[in-house]
Design an enzyme around this catalytic site. Structure first.
Site, short mmCIF file in Angstrom:
data_model
loop_
_atom_site.label_atom_id
_atom_site.label_comp_id
_atom_site.label_asym_id
_atom_site.label_seq_id
_atom_site.Cartn_x
_atom_site.Cartn_y
_atom_site.Cartn_z
N CYS A 168 0.95 -1.12 -0.09
CA CYS A 168 0.40 0.06 -0.14
C CYS A 168 0.64 1.08 -0.21
CB CYS A 168 -0.94 0.34 0.79
SG CYS A 168 -1.97 1.60 1.18
N CYS A 171 -0.79 4.01 2.31
CA CYS A 171 -0.08 3.86 3.45
C CYS A 171 1.35 4.25 4.06
CB CYS A 171 -0.32 2.25 4.23
SG CYS A 171 -2.22 1.70 3.48
N ASP A 172 2.27 3.86 2.91
CA ASP A 172 3.69 3.70 3.89
C ASP A 172 4.89 4.64 2.63
OD1 ASP A 172 2.66 1.65 5.16
OD2 ASP A 172 3.24 -0.08 3.77
#
Ligand code: NAP
Length: 348
Positions: A168, A171-172
């Protein structure tokens, strides 16, 4: 006696549905999933995909700030004592999920740590069966079992999950370890382009490794990849091995050509998988209408209804497009409100 609302799942959609249902006096019962080796291997342990990530910087309400005291205060000692110490600023995925779970419990939600393995939606009340043998009857059901990211299945990939291997980018991607370094994205679909494009804001170069010589992505997305000077397409290759060490995590990948025997190594501080997701719907096969990719089909626009009246779906199990914690929480809220109104209409 049949439950008013049974919630299956334990990600942001499930806990938000539980919070709303509990506050509407529907006394929800949540089956959060079982802690088993199989679930660990499949990425389907309780608390879902967020429990497998590190920092969560895009969930509203958790700006940078030290949450240690707040966590100590909010979570029961029996949970807190086994959690990793709060490391940095902001909130982590596991912390966020424990906080949501606790919030649902504070309003009276009952939680069972087991998988639902079979459902009978053929008549009401609905009947479900848990792995441990429990049989539960429920007037309404909210399915929020989420989806799991597909991985290549390499041992080295498993070893460096959360230490450079991610599924992701949103997300990261902005984490310090990925900034101003080369990165690898695996896949050739719209998600891969989207991830590569997003990561190109932080990386020096994004290598998009695709197993064929043509992208699966739509034309507009493929053009975006071609036009982005920081994205370098690596055709006809698969990742054979993730390279790294204990101190630095991922340091690169070894590629295997799909057209000849050649191998090559690329230096990179991260590898992002964008090779699709699998919804956790196997136990619902033949019980609910699904999309060709086996996601639950929402049958009424802007509602969480499914093909069975009284059964609602929330979060990634029905959404292969947005796939964000906050959108999952949003549809969890919608499912609880939809269930509450439907139950009221039934006089329950
Ligand atoms: P997808 O379209 O199924 O693409 C998956 C990609 O991963 C394919 O290129 C596939 O290669 C590759 N792949 C699969 N298994 C692999 C393996 N084991 N090793 C190496 N490569 C592998 O999935 P997606 O990109 O996540 O998209 C899902 C849906 O969401 C699509 O309908 C897409 O259009 C949509 N979406 C749209 C947008 C947008 O419009 N902005 C953004 C994201 C997603 P092959 O091509 O060789 O099969």
């Amino acid at each position: 006696m049949a439950e008013k609302v049974l919630i299956i799942g334990s990600g942001p959609a499930a806990w938000t549905a539980a919070i709303y249902a509990a506050r509407a006096n529907l006394e929800p019962l949540v089956y959060e999933g079982a802690i088993t080796e199989d679930n660990q291997m499949n990425g389907t342990l309780p608390l879902g995909q967020l429990a497998l990530t590190t920092e969560v910087e895009n969930y509203p309400g958790f700006p940078a700030g030290n949450l240690e005291g707040y966590l100590d205060d909010s979570l029961h000692k029996s949970i807190r004592q086994f959690m990793a110490p709060h490391q940095k600023e902001g909130v982590s995925g596991p912390e966020l999920m424990e906080l949501m779970r606790q919030q649902a419990k504070n309003f009276g939600t009952r939680v069972v740590t087991d998988d639902i393995v079979d459902v009978d939606f053929g008549g009401r009340p609905f009947k479900v069966r848990a792995r441990g043998g429990d049989q539960v009857e429920a007037h309404s059901v909210i399915v929020a079992t989420g989806a799991r990211a597909n991985y290549l299945g390499l041992d080295s990939e498993e070893k460096y999950k959360n230490r450079g291997v991610s599924a992701c980018a949103v997300c990261d991607g902005a984490l310090p370890r990925f900034r101003n370094k080369p990165l690898v994205v695996v896949g050739g679909g719209d998600s891969a382009v989207e991830e590569a494009d997003y990561l190109s804001k932080f990386a020096t170069t994004v290598y998009m490794v695709h197993r064929r010589d043509q992208l699966r992505a739509s034309k507009i997305m493929a053009d975006r990849a071609m036009e982005n000077k920081k994205i370098e397409l690596v055709w006809n290759n698969t990742v054979d091995e993730v390279l790294g060490n204990d101190a630095d995590g991922v340091t690169g990948v070894r590629l295997q050509s799909t057209v000849d025997d050649s191998k090559q190594e690329l230096e990179a501080s991260g590898m992002f998988l964008a090779i699709g997701h699998t919804p956790n719907t196997a136990f619902l096969e033949g019980k609910l209408e699904m999309t060709p990719k086996r996601y639950i089909r929402w049958t009424v626009p802007f509602r969480t209804n499914t093909s069975v009246e009284g059964v609602f779906a929330a979060g990634d199990v029905a959404d292969d497009y947005y796939r964000q914690a906050v959108t999952a929480a949003g549809t969890g809220c919608m499912a609880a409100l939809d269930a509450e109104r439907w139950l009221a209409g039934q006089g329950i």
